[in-house]
Design a protein around this motif. Structure first.
Motif, short mmCIF file in Angstrom:
data_model
loop_
_atom_site.label_atom_id
_atom_site.label_comp_id
_atom_site.label_asym_id
_atom_site.label_seq_id
_atom_site.Cartn_x
_atom_site.Cartn_y
_atom_site.Cartn_z
N SER A 14 34.45 -4.22 -28.69
CA SER A 14 33.45 -3.45 -29.44
C SER A 14 32.15 -4.22 -29.56
N ARG A 17 30.41 -3.89 -26.22
CA ARG A 17 29.80 -2.56 -26.09
C ARG A 17 28.52 -2.47 -26.91
N ALA A 18 28.55 -3.03 -28.12
CA ALA A 18 27.35 -3.03 -28.96
C ALA A 18 26.23 -3.81 -28.29
N SER A 21 24.75 -1.86 -25.44
CA SER A 21 23.91 -0.73 -25.87
C SER A 21 22.49 -1.16 -26.16
N LEU A 22 22.25 -2.45 -26.29
CA LEU A 22 20.91 -2.96 -26.58
C LEU A 22 20.04 -3.13 -25.34
N THR A 23 20.56 -2.79 -24.17
CA THR A 23 19.81 -3.04 -22.94
C THR A 23 18.46 -2.33 -22.93
N ARG A 24 18.38 -1.16 -23.52
CA ARG A 24 17.12 -0.41 -23.55
C ARG A 24 16.58 -0.21 -24.96
N SER A 25 17.11 -0.97 -25.89
CA SER A 25 16.69 -0.84 -27.28
C SER A 25 15.34 -1.54 -27.49
#
Length: 96
Positions: A14, A17-18, A21-25
């Motif tokens: 998890s 995955r978190a 998810s920050l790759t385009r944040s």
């Protein structure tokens, strides 16, 4: 023993995955990931970002504080300033 190992693997997954998810944040953690990715590669950057998320989570858990993301625009100038200082120090060493 198997239940503990399963829980540890789920928690680690998890966090990965978190971090992914920050790759385009446009957050500070997203900028952190992108800086590391350019230097270390994607897999190591995801692992390092997941570790940073775990550290932030632990600190918030222990202190009971709130996390406020100041955003990429707050950290980028500081990061560029740090790079310039480092390069200036390197150039001064070569002159001397």
């Amino acid at each position: 023993m198997a239940a503990v190992l399963s829980r540890i693997i789920r928690e680690g997954t998890s966090r990965l995955r978190a971090a992914f998810s920050l790759t385009r944040s446009h957050s500070a953690l997203g900028a952190f990931y992108r800086r590391l990715r350019s230097r270390l590669g994607a897999s190591k950057a995801i692992t390092a970002t997941a570790h940073k998320i775990a550290q932030i989570f632990y600190k918030l858990w222990v202190t009971g504080g709130n996390y406020t993301d100041r955003g990429r625009d707050y950290y980028e100038p500081k990061y560029h300033e740090q790079i310039l200082k480092h390069l200036q120090a390197l150039s001064m060493d070569r002159i001397l």
